[in-house]
Motif scaffolding. Structure first.
Motif, short mmCIF file in Angstrom:
data_model
loop_
_atom_site.label_atom_id
_atom_site.label_comp_id
_atom_site.label_asym_id
_atom_site.label_seq_id
_atom_site.Cartn_x
_atom_site.Cartn_y
_atom_site.Cartn_z
N ASN A 175 40.16 21.74 8.98
CA ASN A 175 41.33 22.35 9.60
C ASN A 175 40.98 23.53 10.50
OD1 ASN A 175 40.64 24.19 7.65
ND2 ASN A 175 42.61 24.20 6.60
N TYR A 176 39.69 23.70 10.78
CA TYR A 176 39.18 24.70 11.73
C TYR A 176 37.71 24.35 11.95
CZ TYR A 176 39.44 29.28 14.07
OH TYR A 176 39.48 30.29 15.00
N GLN A 207 37.99 27.29 2.35
CA GLN A 207 38.95 26.19 2.51
C GLN A 207 38.47 25.19 3.55
OE1 GLN A 207 42.68 26.59 4.75
NE2 GLN A 207 43.76 25.89 2.91
N ILE A 208 37.90 25.69 4.65
CA ILE A 208 37.38 24.81 5.70
C ILE A 208 36.36 23.84 5.11
CG2 ILE A 208 35.94 24.73 7.78
CD1 ILE A 208 37.26 27.47 8.52
N MET A 209 35.45 24.35 4.29
CA MET A 209 34.42 23.50 3.69
C MET A 209 35.04 22.52 2.70
SD MET A 209 31.91 24.54 5.35
CE MET A 209 31.91 25.90 6.52
N ARG A 210 36.01 22.98 1.95
CA ARG A 210 36.66 22.12 0.96
C ARG A 210 37.40 20.96 1.65
NH1 ARG A 210 39.15 25.97 -1.54
NH2 ARG A 210 41.21 25.71 -0.57
N VAL A 211 38.14 21.27 2.71
CA VAL A 211 38.86 20.23 3.45
C VAL A 211 37.87 19.26 4.10
CG1 VAL A 211 40.39 19.80 5.42
CG2 VAL A 211 40.89 21.66 3.82
N LEU A 212 36.78 19.79 4.63
CA LEU A 212 35.76 18.93 5.23
C LEU A 212 35.22 17.94 4.19
CD1 LEU A 212 33.84 18.11 7.52
CD2 LEU A 212 32.29 19.92 6.75
N GLY A 213 34.94 18.43 2.99
CA GLY A 213 34.44 17.56 1.94
C GLY A 213 35.41 16.44 1.61
N LYS A 214 36.69 16.75 1.55
CA LYS A 214 37.70 15.73 1.26
C LYS A 214 37.78 14.71 2.40
CE LYS A 214 40.60 18.82 -1.54
NZ LYS A 214 41.89 19.53 -1.65
N ASN A 215 37.80 15.20 3.63
CA ASN A 215 37.91 14.30 4.78
C ASN A 215 36.66 13.45 4.95
OD1 ASN A 215 40.48 15.20 5.34
ND2 ASN A 215 39.84 16.62 6.95
#
Length: 210
Positions: free
Chosen positions: A151-152, A172-180
């Motif tokens: 998300n960034y 959060q950026i790293m967490r969202v990247l991992g999910k995606n």
């Protein structure tokens, strides 16, 4: 399924490692194997442009060091994660030497990393995160890999080890990247079953100076 990550920091447990670990935690939650390989503290020389990997076609660089092992690690994995600190507004020199050689060998041997899922993360004290992020992405884009997003931009901030934990947005950026990344890997795997893979084209080289 498996993701192999490469830590380009000379500090094996610093903020770059922490960024990779945040991504990896989500990947493991999705039931995908995750492995981090330390690169930044190794003695890795740069590419000499000898062209031997193009001639031999044995999936190896002429220099017999860890790079050849890492090439096979990437080849056997479904996903690739690149992580680097920022040195003079750029990735670490050891990381670049590794990537130059690994991706040259992969390209010279028929595109070994083609259609894998690849992403990059950067840890930085203050400035230079985006130029470094862009540098890392160049390799992924050239190799016809699929790139998940967050998300960034994938940059986390911190100076001393574990300081990045205080960057809540970066975490959060790293967490969202991992999910995606996990989701995209599963989509690609499923897609291979139902949709024909595009035929690989032979690379065309155009020289502007004759």
């Amino acid at each position: 399924m498996k993701v192999v990550a490469f830590n380009g920091s000379p500090n094996g447990l610093g903020n770059t490692y922490q960024a990779l670990r945040y991504v990896g935690d989500e990947i493991e939650k999705a039931g995908i194997e995750f492995k981090i390989i330390q690169v930044g503290n190794k003695n890795i020389r740069g590419c000499m442009a000898c062209g031997n990997c193009s001639k031999s076609k044995d999936e190896k660089c002429i220099f017999a060091d860890s790079v050849n092992e890492w090439i096979q690690e990437i080849k056997q994995a479904d996903g690739l994660l690149l992580g680097s600190p920022v040195h003079w507004a750029a990735m670490g020199g050891t990381m670049k030497s590794f990537l130059d050689r690994a991706f040259y060998v992969a390209s010279a041997n028929g595109g070994l990393f083609r259609h894998k899922v690849g992403a990059s993360v950067v840890a930085v004290r203050r400035s230079g995160g985006l130029p470094t992020f862009e540098q890392l992405n160049h390799y992924i884009q050239y190799a016809e890999m699929f790139m998940p997003t967050s998300n960034y931009w994938n940059v986390i901030h911190g100076r001393v080890a574990e300081e990045a934990k205080q960057d809540e947005e970066g975490v959060q950026i790293m967490r969202v990247l991992g999910k995606n990344m996990s989701w995209l890997m599963k989509v690609v795997e499923l897609g291979k079953i139902h949709i024909p893979i595009p035929e690989q084209e032979a690379k065309i080289y155009t020289n502007f100076v004759r």
